[in-house]
Design an enzyme around this catalytic site. Structure first.
Site, PDB file in Angstrom:
ATOM      1  N   GLU A  72       1.159  -0.819   0.059  1.00  0.00           N
ATOM      2  CA  GLU A  72       0.489  -0.057  -0.008  1.00  0.00           C
ATOM      3  C   GLU A  72       1.177   1.267   0.062  1.00  0.00           C
ATOM      4  O   GLU A  72       1.588   1.161   0.939  1.00  0.00           O
ATOM      5  CB  GLU A  72      -1.148   0.149   1.200  1.00  0.00           C
ATOM      6  CG  GLU A  72      -1.459   1.457   0.988  1.00  0.00           C
ATOM      7  CD  GLU A  72      -3.250   0.971   1.870  1.00  0.00           C
ATOM      8  OE1 GLU A  72      -4.198   2.049   1.714  1.00  0.00           O
ATOM      9  OE2 GLU A  72      -3.078  -0.116   2.069  1.00  0.00           O
ATOM     10  N   ASP A 124       9.967   6.195   1.266  1.00  0.00           N
ATOM     11  CA  ASP A 124       9.097   6.925   0.188  1.00  0.00           C
ATOM     12  C   ASP A 124       9.208   5.537  -0.492  1.00  0.00           C
ATOM     13  O   ASP A 124       9.890   5.128  -0.576  1.00  0.00           O
ATOM     14  CB  ASP A 124      10.042   7.980  -0.763  1.00  0.00           C
ATOM     15  CG  ASP A 124       9.329   8.271  -2.120  1.00  0.00           C
ATOM     16  OD1 ASP A 124       8.249   7.653  -2.048  1.00  0.00           O
ATOM     17  OD2 ASP A 124      10.162   8.188  -3.350  1.00  0.00           O
ATOM     18  N   ASP A 147      -2.234  12.279  -4.790  1.00  0.00           N
ATOM     19  CA  ASP A 147      -2.310  13.674  -4.841  1.00  0.00           C
ATOM     20  C   ASP A 147      -2.628  13.713  -6.025  1.00  0.00           C
ATOM     21  O   ASP A 147      -1.856  13.350  -7.270  1.00  0.00           O
ATOM     22  CB  ASP A 147      -1.413  14.464  -4.606  1.00  0.00           C
ATOM     23  CG  ASP A 147      -1.079  16.294  -4.487  1.00  0.00           C
ATOM     24  OD1 ASP A 147      -1.892  16.585  -5.902  1.00  0.00           O
ATOM     25  OD2 ASP A 147      -1.563  16.129  -3.466  1.00  0.00           O
ATOM     26  N   LYS A 151      -2.953  21.783 -10.704  1.00  0.00           N
ATOM     27  CA  LYS A 151      -2.998  22.608 -11.943  1.00  0.00           C
ATOM     28  C   LYS A 151      -1.719  21.239 -13.444  1.00  0.00           C
ATOM     29  O   LYS A 151      -1.211  20.945 -12.641  1.00  0.00           O
ATOM     30  CB  LYS A 151      -1.655  23.578 -11.339  1.00  0.00           C
ATOM     31  CG  LYS A 151      -2.448  24.466 -10.307  1.00  0.00           C
ATOM     32  CD  LYS A 151      -1.798  25.367  -9.828  1.00  0.00           C
ATOM     33  CE  LYS A 151      -2.476  26.694  -9.547  1.00  0.00           C
ATOM     34  NZ  LYS A 151      -1.169  27.772  -8.168  1.00  0.00           N
ATOM     35  N   ASP A 183     -10.824  10.504  -6.231  1.00  0.00           N
ATOM     36  CA  ASP A 183     -12.223  11.255  -6.526  1.00  0.00           C
ATOM     37  C   ASP A 183     -11.616  12.283  -7.538  1.00  0.00           C
ATOM     38  O   ASP A 183     -12.636  13.504  -7.776  1.00  0.00           O
ATOM     39  CB  ASP A 183     -12.152  11.506  -5.384  1.00  0.00           C
ATOM     40  CG  ASP A 183     -11.320  12.593  -4.579  1.00  0.00           C
ATOM     41  OD1 ASP A 183      -9.810  12.566  -5.572  1.00  0.00           O
ATOM     42  OD2 ASP A 183     -11.505  13.149  -3.860  1.00  0.00           O
ATOM     43  N   THR A 222     -14.276   6.788   2.581  1.00  0.00           N
ATOM     44  CA  THR A 222     -13.071   7.451   3.000  1.00  0.00           C
ATOM     45  C   THR A 222     -13.907   8.371   3.803  1.00  0.00           C
ATOM     46  O   THR A 222     -15.447   8.577   3.111  1.00  0.00           O
ATOM     47  CB  THR A 222     -11.974   7.718   2.947  1.00  0.00           C
ATOM     48  OG1 THR A 222     -12.472   9.088   2.233  1.00  0.00           O
ATOM     49  CG2 THR A 222     -10.939   6.556   1.967  1.00  0.00           C
ATOM     50  N   LYS A 223     -13.976   9.496   4.386  1.00  0.00           N
ATOM     51  CA  LYS A 223     -14.588  10.450   5.610  1.00  0.00           C
ATOM     52  C   LYS A 223     -14.812  11.386   4.772  1.00  0.00           C
ATOM     53  O   LYS A 223     -15.588  12.422   4.192  1.00  0.00           O
ATOM     54  CB  LYS A 223     -13.904  11.578   6.673  1.00  0.00           C
ATOM     55  CG  LYS A 223     -12.614  11.758   6.139  1.00  0.00           C
ATOM     56  CD  LYS A 223     -12.161  12.506   8.085  1.00  0.00           C
ATOM     57  CE  LYS A 223     -10.631  12.944   8.123  1.00  0.00           C
ATOM     58  NZ  LYS A 223     -10.560  13.503   9.145  1.00  0.00           N
ATOM     59  N   PHE A 224     -13.281  11.638   3.601  1.00  0.00           N
ATOM     60  CA  PHE A 224     -13.502  12.256   2.174  1.00  0.00           C
ATOM     61  C   PHE A 224     -13.875  12.299   1.369  1.00  0.00           C
ATOM     62  O   PHE A 224     -15.250  12.792   0.473  1.00  0.00           O
ATOM     63  CB  PHE A 224     -12.272  12.981   1.359  1.00  0.00           C
ATOM     64  CG  PHE A 224     -11.310  13.350   3.065  1.00  0.00           C
ATOM     65  CD1 PHE A 224     -10.969  15.002   3.277  1.00  0.00           C
ATOM     66  CD2 PHE A 224      -9.989  13.054   3.488  1.00  0.00           C
ATOM     67  CE1 PHE A 224     -10.058  15.281   3.891  1.00  0.00           C
ATOM     68  CE2 PHE A 224      -9.651  12.848   4.508  1.00  0.00           C
ATOM     69  CZ  PHE A 224      -9.362  14.034   4.737  1.00  0.00           C
ATOM     70  N   GLU A 225     -14.394  10.910   0.896  1.00  0.00           N
ATOM     71  CA  GLU A 225     -15.188  10.707   0.062  1.00  0.00           C
ATOM     72  C   GLU A 225     -16.711  10.248   0.132  1.00  0.00           C
ATOM     73  O   GLU A 225     -17.002  11.388  -0.492  1.00  0.00           O
ATOM     74  CB  GLU A 225     -14.485   8.646   0.055  1.00  0.00           C
ATOM     75  CG  GLU A 225     -15.009   7.923  -1.440  1.00  0.00           C
ATOM     76  CD  GLU A 225     -14.770   6.601  -1.427  1.00  0.00           C
ATOM     77  OE1 GLU A 225     -15.114   5.837  -2.265  1.00  0.00           O
ATOM     78  OE2 GLU A 225     -13.655   6.551  -0.824  1.00  0.00           O
TER      79      GLU A 225
END
Length: 247
Positions: A72, A124, A147, A151, A183, A222-225
Site C-alpha cells: 500500500e 518513500d 495527490d 494545475k 476522486d 473514507t470521510k473525504f469520499e
C-alpha cells in the site's frame, strides 16, 4: 491515502533525501499526538520496518508467515488500511507512508486492533519499490487517492505515469493486481490512459463500463469520499491485473 488538499512545503525536511523525481507522497504539516507517540513506543518495535536498500525485503521474516503480499502506497491516517487488513486477515500488507502522525495513527489502529498482518516502512514508497522489492514479489498494490496535482503545469508530478506503472507491473506476480482510486475525474482519465498503454496489465472490467471498476467490497469509504459523494462528486476505481501464470 494522501489528502490532496494539503500543499507541499517549499523546502523538504533535512531527514528525507530530496531527489528530482516523482515521489509517492506530498509532505504535510501535522503534529504527532500523545496517543500516536505512545503507539510508536508500544507497537513500533514490532510493526515498523527500516528502509534497507542493501538487501531484499524478506516477507516471511517480517510477518512470521507465508501469505499473499500487498503493497500500500500512501495510507494517510491509516483508517482504510486497518479496515482492509481486518477483513482480509489471510493477506499481509506492507504499507509505506512518510507522514509521521499518519504512521502513528496506523500503529495505534493496528496495535490496539491486534492486526498482525500490517508492517509499515516510513519511507518513500518509490525507493522501497526500487530497492527492497524484487520482481514478481507482490500479489497486489493499492494506491488510493494520490495527490492529483490539479494545475496543468504540475501534472508531471503525478505518481501514476507510464514508467512508474511499468515498474509496479514488473513487481507483481502473475495474476497480481493493481488497484487505484481517485476522486478527481481528470486524474482518473489519465490513470486509465496510462494503464491502457501498459502491455503487462489488463483491465478486470470491459470498456462497456467505461473501463472503471465497481468499488471492491474491501475498500471502505473514507470521510473525504463520503463528503464528496454527498456533494455529488464521483469516485473512480481501477483494478488491473498481470497475466496469470501459464501451465
Amino acid at each position: 491515502m494522501t489528502d490532496p488538499r494539503h500543499a507541499q512545503p517549499r523546502t523538504p525536511p533535512t531527514d528525507v533525501p530530496y531527489l528530482r523525481q516523482v515521489k509517492s507522497y506530498v509532505l504535510r504539516a501535522g503534529r504527532t499526538t500523545t496517543a500516536q507517540a505512545k503507539a510508536y513506543e508500544q507497537y513500533g518495535p514490532r510493526l515498523l520496518l527500516p528502509f534497507d536498500k542493501e538487501r531484499p525485503f524478506d516477507a516471511r521474516a517480517a510477518f512470521g508467515r507465508d501469505a499473499p503480499l500487498v503493497l500500500e502506497i500512501g495510507f494517510g491516517m491509516g483508517g482504510a488500511t486497518a479496515h482492509i487488513a481486518s477483513v482480509r486477515p489471510e493477506d499481509n500488507f506492507l504499507c509505506c507512508e512518510v507522514h509521521e502522525p499518519g504512521v502513528g495513527a496506523l500503529l495505534k489502529l493496528a496495535g490496539d486492533g491486534g492486526l498482525d498482518n500490517i508492517r509499515i516502512v516510513r519511507h518513500d514508497a518509490v525507493e522501497v519499490l526500487d530497492h527492497m522489492l524484487g520482481e514478481a514479489s507482490l500479489d497486489g498494490v493499492h494506491i488510493f487517492f494520490p495527490d492529483p496535482w490539479h494545475k496543468t503545469k504540475h501534472h508531471k508530478r503525478r505518481l501514476i505515469q507510464g514508467p512508474f506503472v511499468n515498474r509496479l507491473a514488473r513487481k507483481l506476480k502473475p495474476g497480481g493486481y493493481l488497484h487505484l482510486a481517485t476522486d478527481w475525474q481528470p486524474y482518473a482519465e489519465q490513470m486509465l490512459e496510462v494503464l491502457r498503454a501498459e502491455p503487462l496489465l489488463h483491465n478486470t472490467v470491459s470498456d462497456e463500463h467505461g473501463g472503471y471498476a465497481p468499488k471492491p467490497d474491501y475498500r471502505p469509504l473514507t470521510k473525504f469520499e463520503n463528503r464528496g459523494l454527498k456533494l455529488g462528486h464521483g469516485v473512480w476505481d481501477l483494478v488491473w491485473r498481470t497475466a496469470p501464470k501459464t501451465p
